[in-house]
Design a protein around this motif. Structure first.
Motif, PDB file in Angstrom:
ATOM      1  N   LYS A   1       0.854  -1.192   0.000  1.00 29.95           N
ATOM      2  CA  LYS A   1       0.000   0.000   0.000  1.00 29.95           C
ATOM      3  C   LYS A   1       0.885   1.235   0.000  1.00 29.95           C
ATOM      4  CE  LYS A   1      -3.581   2.481  -0.037  1.00 29.95           C
ATOM      5  NZ  LYS A   1      -2.744   3.340  -0.918  1.00 29.95           N
ATOM      6  N   THR A   2       0.643   2.105  -0.968  1.00 30.61           N
ATOM      7  CA  THR A   2       1.414   3.328  -1.098  1.00 30.61           C
ATOM      8  C   THR A   2       0.759   4.478  -0.344  1.00 30.61           C
ATOM      9  OG1 THR A   2       0.209   3.845  -3.125  1.00 30.61           O
ATOM     10  CG2 THR A   2       2.306   2.695  -3.366  1.00 30.61           C
ATOM     11  N   GLY A   3       1.508   5.563  -0.217  1.00 29.47           N
ATOM     12  CA  GLY A   3       0.990   6.799   0.331  1.00 29.47           C
ATOM     13  C   GLY A   3       1.804   7.960  -0.206  1.00 29.47           C
ATOM     14  N   ASP A   4       1.141   8.915  -0.852  1.00 32.90           N
ATOM     15  CA  ASP A   4       1.836  10.056  -1.453  1.00 32.90           C
ATOM     16  C   ASP A   4       1.170  11.364  -1.062  1.00 32.90           C
ATOM     17  OD1 ASP A   4       2.774   8.693  -4.730  1.00 32.90           O
ATOM     18  OD2 ASP A   4       3.660   8.473  -2.753  1.00 32.90           O
ATOM     19  N   LEU A   5       1.984  12.335  -0.719  1.00 32.35           N
ATOM     20  CA  LEU A   5       1.597  13.726  -0.554  1.00 32.35           C
ATOM     21  C   LEU A   5       2.753  14.563  -1.094  1.00 32.35           C
ATOM     22  CD1 LEU A   5       0.123  13.713   3.083  1.00 32.35           C
ATOM     23  CD2 LEU A   5      -1.158  14.168   0.974  1.00 32.35           C
ATOM     24  N   PRO A   6       2.553  15.834  -1.327  1.00 32.20           N
ATOM     25  CA  PRO A   6       3.683  16.643  -1.787  1.00 32.20           C
ATOM     26  C   PRO A   6       4.895  16.579  -0.859  1.00 32.20           C
ATOM     27  CG  PRO A   6       1.648  17.846  -2.108  1.00 32.20           C
ATOM     28  CD  PRO A   6       1.291  16.620  -1.323  1.00 32.20           C
ATOM     29  N   ASP A   7       4.647  16.317   0.441  1.00 32.10           N
ATOM     30  CA  ASP A   7       5.755  16.256   1.388  1.00 32.10           C
ATOM     31  C   ASP A   7       5.851  14.898   2.087  1.00 32.10           C
ATOM     32  OD1 ASP A   7       3.396  16.564   2.746  1.00 32.10           O
ATOM     33  OD2 ASP A   7       4.095  18.161   4.089  1.00 32.10           O
ATOM     34  N   ALA A   8       5.461  13.844   1.397  1.00 34.94           N
ATOM     35  CA  ALA A   8       5.578  12.495   1.958  1.00 34.94           C
ATOM     36  C   ALA A   8       5.514  11.468   0.837  1.00 34.94           C
ATOM     37  CB  ALA A   8       4.462  12.225   2.971  1.00 34.94           C
ATOM     38  N   SER A   9       6.296  10.406   0.992  1.00 34.56           N
ATOM     39  CA  SER A   9       6.254   9.288   0.044  1.00 34.56           C
ATOM     40  C   SER A   9       6.493   7.999   0.822  1.00 34.56           C
ATOM     41  CB  SER A   9       7.322   9.441  -1.045  1.00 34.56           C
ATOM     42  OG  SER A   9       7.327   8.298  -1.884  1.00 34.56           O
ATOM     43  N   HIS A  10       5.544   7.061   0.714  1.00 32.85           N
ATOM     44  CA  HIS A  10       5.628   5.820   1.483  1.00 32.85           C
ATOM     45  C   HIS A  10       5.281   4.622   0.590  1.00 32.85           C
ATOM     46  CE1 HIS A  10       5.250   8.858   4.529  1.00 32.85           C
ATOM     47  NE2 HIS A  10       3.926   8.876   4.548  1.00 32.85           N
ATOM     48  N   ASP A  11       5.753   3.471   1.011  1.00 32.94           N
ATOM     49  CA  ASP A  11       5.248   2.197   0.509  1.00 32.94           C
ATOM     50  C   ASP A  11       5.480   1.166   1.598  1.00 32.94           C
ATOM     51  OD1 ASP A  11       3.944   0.524  -1.211  1.00 32.94           O
ATOM     52  OD2 ASP A  11       5.425   0.627  -2.825  1.00 32.94           O
ATOM     53  N   VAL A  12       4.440   0.388   1.895  1.00 26.15           N
ATOM     54  CA  VAL A  12       4.490  -0.569   2.996  1.00 26.15           C
ATOM     55  C   VAL A  12       3.806  -1.851   2.553  1.00 26.15           C
ATOM     56  CG1 VAL A  12       4.319   1.387   4.598  1.00 26.15           C
ATOM     57  CG2 VAL A  12       2.270   0.056   4.083  1.00 26.15           C
ATOM     58  N   GLY A  13       4.132  -2.946   3.195  1.00 27.04           N
ATOM     59  CA  GLY A  13       3.434  -4.182   2.864  1.00 27.04           C
ATOM     60  C   GLY A  13       4.257  -5.419   3.130  1.00 27.04           C
ATOM     61  N   TYR A  14       4.067  -6.410   2.262  1.00 21.75           N
ATOM     62  CA  TYR A  14       4.674  -7.719   2.447  1.00 21.75           C
ATOM     63  C   TYR A  14       5.495  -8.115   1.223  1.00 21.75           C
ATOM     64  CZ  TYR A  14       0.858  -8.145   5.894  1.00 21.75           C
ATOM     65  OH  TYR A  14      -0.031  -7.942   6.913  1.00 21.75           O
TER      66      TYR A  14
END
Length: 439
Positions: free
Chosen positions: A380-393
């Protein structure tokens, strides 16, 4: 915004239960107490009581099992959370939620918290070790009914390794990830990795695991878990339909925004789109369906995840300007992912459904883009202009692993930092020497 085995329910005799429960009298509460809780303790090296690092090749076995200030007891259909520092507890199960309840008479000795509280005429007597993977007990006593004794596995963050010697083989990965984090000058970054396969003794490592950036769409994982928890309780069915109106439509990621409304959408489709397309309409509709922010935050609190909060809807810029923001940390994400994987918060059927949705993720520019084609992942990703994530298995057979890569700062460079961390973990996991490389 782009955003294993479970200890079964045991019914024991009241006499046996009372023998292991605290002898102190119950604390009385008139109802839920949602007051502030204590700050989490400083992080220590996973698997060790003293917080000091240990070099591979030395005996990493601690003299005694590490304890945590917070733990929660997992039993079929619910949890019982304990904060031994703040002297609070919380029962949350299919039959109700006490909220946070103070127990000033809680007894903490030999790594075990025990005591009793009374809420709404129901007594909860507990004996919960502060050591993960131990077994705890909870006795629920109601008027005119036989006592019910629940037992199950105790969950801490992190869970201690099942094999510290095997776990030591994962430690060199910490150094490799620390170099990637240090190189990301524009993006404060944090990463937490937990072995789920046993290959590394179920060890967890972290670099800046308590980093607390904006959660972006990673918060949608908790929305999904709360929905599936209600499915497991028999309170809702995913076949149920929810009316979605034009007023519910928001933009950015997702597919529902392109459909015609009003229309009735099933909970199953909302849940699937929430993850597969990171659908913002689905997220906001599900928040409303679940009863607002409070139930999702109750889930978070019951699992003692202190860095995570749902405080605004997707694309609610007015709320963001008021300072109402969603936050999380790598450690909290892996705490959730580990509990889902181990069947401690969802049934196996709901766990498999959730991971299946994560395998269908269509926003694949981070973890999947960093790995060779065909490597099985659920994320599952997560994006904002001041954040970038990816998490999972990582679902590599025999090396299943939970990962959380979170960054703050410019999204473009954050994307690259996430890819570098993702590839570093993958290369370590597939090293023929079982990851025991020289540093």
């Amino acid at each position: 915004m782009r955003d294993s085995a479970r200890v079964p329910l045991k019914v024991l005799s009241a006499a046996v239960a009372l023998a292991v429960l605290a002898t102190t009298g119950p604390a009385i509460a008139d109802g839920p107490d949602h007051g502030p809780v204590a700050d989490p303790a400083p992080q220590t090296q996973p698997g060790y009581a003293d917080g000091e690092g240990h070099e591979p090749g030395l005996d990493p076995t601690p003299e005694r099992a590490p304890t945590s200030e917070v733990s929660w007891l997992s039993f079929p259909g619910g949890v019982f959370a304990v904060d031994s520092l703040g002297r609070t507890v919380r029962y949350r199960a299919c039959d109700g939620d006490t909220g946070r309840v103070a127990d000033p008479t809680m007894r903490v000795a030999a790594g075990v918290a025990s005591g009793a509280v009374v809420v709404g005429g129901t007594a909860y007597r507990y004996r919960v070790p502060l050591v993960g993977r131990s077994e705890g007990t909870l006795e629920v006593i109601q008027r005119h009914r036989p006592p019910t004794t629940l037992s199950g596995v105790v969950v801490t963050s992190p869970q201690p390794p099942t094999d510290p010697v095997a776990g030591a083989r994962l430690f060199p990965l910490s150094g490799q990830l620390a170099r990637v984090v240090a190189d990301a000058s524009l993006n404060p970054a944090g990463v937490t990795v937990r072995d789920l396969s046993g290959r590394y003794g179920d060890q967890q490592i972290a670099v800046n695991g308590s980093l607390r950036p904006k959660a972006a769409s990673v918060i949608k994982l908790w929305i999904l878990v709360e929905l599936l928890r209600r499915v497991d309780c028999g309170q809702v069915s995913l076949d149920e339909g929810v009316l979605v109106t034009p007023e519910d439509i928001v933009g950015d990621t997702g597919q529902l925004q392109f459909e015609t409304f009003p229309q009735v959408v099933t909970l199953h489709r909302l849940a699937r789109y929430l993850i597969k397309y990171s659908d913002n309409v689905a997220a906001n509709v599900l928040i409303t369906y679940l009863g607002g922010f409070a139930p999702v935050n109750a889930l978070i609190d019951s699992m003692n995840q202190r860095s995570t909060i749902l405080a605004r809807r997707m694309l609610d810029s007015a709320a963001a300007q008021r300072g109402e923001e969603n936050y999380t940390s790598p450690d909290d994400v892996v705490s959730l992912l580990g509990a889902v994987w181990d069947g401690e918060i969802l049934t196996p059927a709901s766990r498999d459904l959730m991971i299946g949705f994560m395998r269908e993720q269509t926003l694949n520019t981070k973890i999947p883009a960093a790995l060779p084609p065909g490597v099985p992942v659920a994320h599952k990703t997560g994006d904002l202009p001041d954040a970038s994530h990816d998490v999972g298995y990582y679902l590599i057979p025999g090396t299943e692993t939970a990962v959380a890569f979170l960054t703050a700062g410019p999204m473009a460079t954050g994307d690259e930092t996430v890819r570098r961390m993702a590839r570093t973990v993958y290369d370590f996991l597939v090293t023929p020497t079982d990851g025991a490389v020289e540093e």
